[in-house]
Scaffold this motif. Structure first.
Motif, PDB file in Angstrom:
ATOM      1  N   LYS A   1     -19.038  29.925   1.678  1.00  0.00           N
ATOM      2  CA  LYS A   1     -20.273  30.002   2.467  1.00  0.00           C
ATOM      3  C   LYS A   1     -21.504  29.924   1.583  1.00  0.00           C
ATOM      4  O   LYS A   1     -22.606  29.657   2.057  1.00  0.00           O
ATOM      5  CB  LYS A   1     -20.315  31.323   3.241  1.00  0.00           C
ATOM      6  N   LEU A   2     -21.323  30.195   0.290  1.00  0.00           N
ATOM      7  CA  LEU A   2     -22.460  30.152  -0.631  1.00  0.00           C
ATOM      8  C   LEU A   2     -22.751  28.724  -1.070  1.00  0.00           C
ATOM      9  O   LEU A   2     -23.769  28.444  -1.662  1.00  0.00           O
ATOM     10  CB  LEU A   2     -22.174  31.015  -1.862  1.00  0.00           C
ATOM     11  N   LYS A   3     -21.816  27.830  -0.799  1.00  0.00           N
ATOM     12  CA  LYS A   3     -22.027  26.448  -1.243  1.00  0.00           C
ATOM     13  C   LYS A   3     -22.287  25.575  -0.022  1.00  0.00           C
ATOM     14  O   LYS A   3     -21.402  25.372   0.790  1.00  0.00           O
ATOM     15  CB  LYS A   3     -20.780  25.971  -1.998  1.00  0.00           C
ATOM     16  N   THR A   4     -23.512  25.129   0.097  1.00  0.00           N
ATOM     17  CA  THR A   4     -23.855  24.340   1.281  1.00  0.00           C
ATOM     18  C   THR A   4     -24.300  22.936   0.904  1.00  0.00           C
ATOM     19  O   THR A   4     -24.699  22.168   1.761  1.00  0.00           O
ATOM     20  CB  THR A   4     -24.982  25.026   2.077  1.00  0.00           C
ATOM     21  N   VAL A   5     -24.272  22.644  -0.396  1.00  0.00           N
ATOM     22  CA  VAL A   5     -24.735  21.322  -0.824  1.00  0.00           C
ATOM     23  C   VAL A   5     -23.547  20.446  -1.202  1.00  0.00           C
ATOM     24  O   VAL A   5     -22.748  20.824  -2.050  1.00  0.00           O
ATOM     25  CB  VAL A   5     -25.701  21.442  -2.026  1.00  0.00           C
ATOM     26  N   ALA A   6     -23.409  19.336  -0.529  1.00  0.00           N
ATOM     27  CA  ALA A   6     -22.336  18.399  -0.850  1.00  0.00           C
ATOM     28  C   ALA A   6     -22.701  17.038  -0.281  1.00  0.00           C
ATOM     29  O   ALA A   6     -23.473  16.942   0.674  1.00  0.00           O
ATOM     30  CB  ALA A   6     -21.020  18.868  -0.245  1.00  0.00           C
ATOM     31  N   MET A   7     -22.141  16.000  -0.885  1.00  0.00           N
ATOM     32  CA  MET A   7     -22.368  14.663  -0.347  1.00  0.00           C
ATOM     33  C   MET A   7     -21.709  14.578   1.024  1.00  0.00           C
ATOM     34  O   MET A   7     -20.702  15.231   1.274  1.00  0.00           O
ATOM     35  CB  MET A   7     -21.758  13.603  -1.271  1.00  0.00           C
TER      36      MET A   7
ATOM     37  N   ARG B   1     -16.539  32.851  -0.193  1.00  0.00           N
ATOM     38  CA  ARG B   1     -17.399  32.302  -1.233  1.00  0.00           C
ATOM     39  C   ARG B   1     -17.898  30.900  -0.861  1.00  0.00           C
ATOM     40  O   ARG B   1     -18.986  30.504  -1.233  1.00  0.00           O
ATOM     41  CB  ARG B   1     -16.656  32.237  -2.563  1.00  0.00           C
TER      42      ARG B   1
END
Lengths: 358, 261
Positions: free
Chosen positions: B202-208, B200
């Motif tokens: 891998k679905l989150k690619t946005v982060a500071m 899962r």
């Protein structure tokens, strides 16, 4: 406070920057121009721009007070249509004739960027990037991929503050080293404690901080890094055909974030020189920054918007390197089904191992 | 639709667990006597009851459980190196018992002239009956075993009956204990959650971003002072688990132990 349109000297059509050719190109007669060649033309236009006040705030009477303060209207020089946009917009296109326009007053004086990294990748690459971004994602709802209607794809020059800084650091770490041995009755573990001191200097160039509130900070940090060697001195001609915003977060506010990142990296870099220990924990860190320089630049980003189940999903692609980011929804049904399946297999394997061991 | 799939996967688990439970149940135990009462401590009736019990437990645990009572080590039909441990080990090895098993020997006069109880384990039983476990059994029978002064006249049946029952519990493989399946499912669940969350993520690619590593000016890092000062040391120790096994004069690998009683 004029609108800038780049007209083709050959046919009079509106011309835009072409990211593939890295030149200006007229879509009507296919004539190509070096950006440099337009520099003089650009300067001339800037001078005459001052006495053509094409925007008026009277139109604000039709808007609520809040909206009026954040909206600007311009009149398109090509077709006379009214262009309504945000107060921070620095480049856009006319909604009626689609000619690219640049708001010169947004890029003058203090607002003039020092650098720009021109777009290297076009809209097609951005759409292709999204396709690639969606492939191979196991838990992405299939419907999301199938029904993926892009609401909007726009090439935006995002305003960034670039910070250069030298950092002096004094750091103390607490570190441990362990040694193990045994005799016939006992296992022994010896833990030795060390106090580690490191001092030194390190320098950073062009640490970027998003200067616009119109795009999310985490989204912009996620498409990093930008390669500054691709930056050129700013010329408005590069903006033709894209959207651009001027900064609405000033350098003083942005520097906090740059300092934070520089400090983190400095601590990490010096921690890397502490080697041969089992654990290393920072105890006291003192990072002093000096000789800071601030520059203002526009960086190319493709922004793509899509809606799924009434929720808006925004993706961003680095217009220079092609790095594609954006959070995606999870297919929870699939998630739980496969959790059950993997649990079953894992339990069976664990149980099998218990048999083998007993 | 989702429900059916969930039910299917649940059936799948049960099927797999069932197969694993059934498969190793092909018992391979001996036809040799399980109660070898050379000291003549039991009546024929008691001996029959004990034999029945040990046969039952041996089948259940898929290993041979043998009771041996001897007066001393004077007339063995095998060669051994003179110690209690080797007598028990070699007896087990030379009398046709299975490769997994436990022999409990009560000797009235061992090589040191003491009454001694000894647990000899071999094969899988080495790990199933550990030092603390056979010690526990001895602790439990100490109050009920006839006192040494009575010699062989006391009633030894309750003692050995208790040993048989306790062995049956302690020899139960971990996988057959009631909590084995819940633990296996829990392990499976933990594995599943780790794997699924990794997928899962891998679905989150946005982060500071953390730090500004990409923007370090090349070659600008300069360490001007580096001191590593030793402060102090601490030593901690933990007792080693003894699970040493030895080879008997009969050639088998054994573990176990016992004490004077």
């Amino acid at each position: 406070m004029a609108l800038q349109e780049y007209k083709c000297p050959c046919c009079g059509g509106a011309i835009a920057f072409d990211s593939t050719l890295q030149k200006m190109k007229c879509p009507y007669c296919d004539t190509e121009f070096e950006v440099e060649a337009l520099r003089g033309y650009d300067d001339d236009l800037k001078q005459e721009g001052s006495d053509k006040l094409d925007w008026n705030t009277d139109a604000g009477a039709q808007w609520s007070e809040n909206e009026a303060s954040t909206l600007r209207t311009y009149v398109c020089k090509s077709c006379g249509g009214e262009i309504i946009c945000d107060e921070d917009t620095a480049a856009t296109s006319c909604p009626y004739c689609d000619n690219p326009v640049v708001m010169m007053h947004q890029l003058k004086g203090n607002l003039k960027p020092d650098y720009v990294i021109p777009f290297k990748l076009d809209k097609k690459a951005a759409i292709e990037g999204l396709k690639k971004h969606l492939s191979g994602k196991f838990l992405l709802p299939k419907v999301f991929k199938d029904e993926n209607h892009l609401d909007e794809v726009k090439g935006v020059y995002v305003p960034f503050w670039l910070f250069d800084s030298d950092a002096d650091a004094d750091l103390r770490y607490r570190a441990t080293r362990t040694r193990m041995w045994s005799d016939s009755n006992y296992d022994y573990t010896e833990t030795s404690y060390y106090s580690i001191y490191r001092a030194g200097a390190i320098a950073y160039d062009h640490v970027p901080v998003d200067g616009s509130t119109h795009v999310a900070d985490d989204l912009m940090e996620s498409v990093e890094p930008f390669d500054f060697s691709g930056a050129v001195d700013f010329q408005t001609a590069y903006l033709a055909g894209y959207l651009a915003d001027k900064y609405d977060v000033d350098a003083e506010t942005s520097v906090t974030r740059a300092n934070e990142r520089i400090k983190e990296s400095t601590i990490d870099a010096f921690a890397d020189t502490v080697q041969g220990y089992a654990t290393v924990t920072p105890e006291a860190t003192n990072v002093r920054l000096h000789d800071g320089k601030t520059k203002y630049a526009l960086y190319p980003v493709w922004l793509l918007n899509t809606t799924y189940k009434d929720e808006k999903y925004t993706f961003a692609m680095n217009g220079q390197t092609g790095k594609f980011v954006g959070n995606l929804p999870t297919d929870w049904g699939k998630f739980w089904r496969f959790t059950a399946l993997v649990t079953a297999i894992g339990a069976a394997v664990a149980y099998g191992v218990m048999w083998l061991l007993s | 639709m989702k429900m059916t799939k969930r039910v299917c996967s649940l059936l799948f688990v049960i099927a797999i667990l069932f197969t694993v439970v059934i498969l190793p149940a092909s018992a391979e135990t001996t036809s040799q006597p399980r109660v070898v009462d050379q000291s003549d401590l039991f009546s024929p009736d008691e001996e029959a009851k004990l034999t029945e019990k040990l046969t039952d437990y041996s089948k259940k645990q898929n290993c041979d459980i043998v009771f041996l009572t001897v007066d001393d080590f004077s007339n063995p039909d095998f060669t051994f190196n003179g110690t209690t441990a080797d007598y028990a080990d070699t007896y087990y090895d030379t009398h046709g018992y299975a490769k997994d098993g436990v022999l409990v020997m009560l000797v009235q006069n061992n090589e040191k002239g003491k009454r001694h109880i000894y647990f000899s384990t071999t094969g899988k039983c080495k790990s199933r009956l550990k030092e603390d476990e056979w010690n526990e059994i001895i602790d439990d029978i100490e109050p009920i075993i006839p006192p040494r002064e009575q010699g062989k006249n006391g009633n030894f049946y309750p003692t050995f009956d208790k040993i048989a029952d306790e062995l049956n519990v302690k020899l139960t493989p971990f996988a057959k204990k009631w909590y084995a399946i819940p633990i296996a499912i829990f392990i499976g669940l933990v594995i599943a959650i780790v794997i699924m969350l990794a997928i899962r993520s891998k679905l989150k690619t946005v982060a500071m971003q953390h730090g500004a590593k990409n923007y370090v000016r090349e070659g600008s890092m300069n360490v001007t002072a580096a001191r590593d000062t030793y402060l102090y040391s601490t030593v901690s120790r933990t007792r080693r688990q003894k699970s040493e096994s030895h080879t008997s004069s009969g050639g088998g690998s054994h573990s176990g132990g016992g004490r004077d009683i």
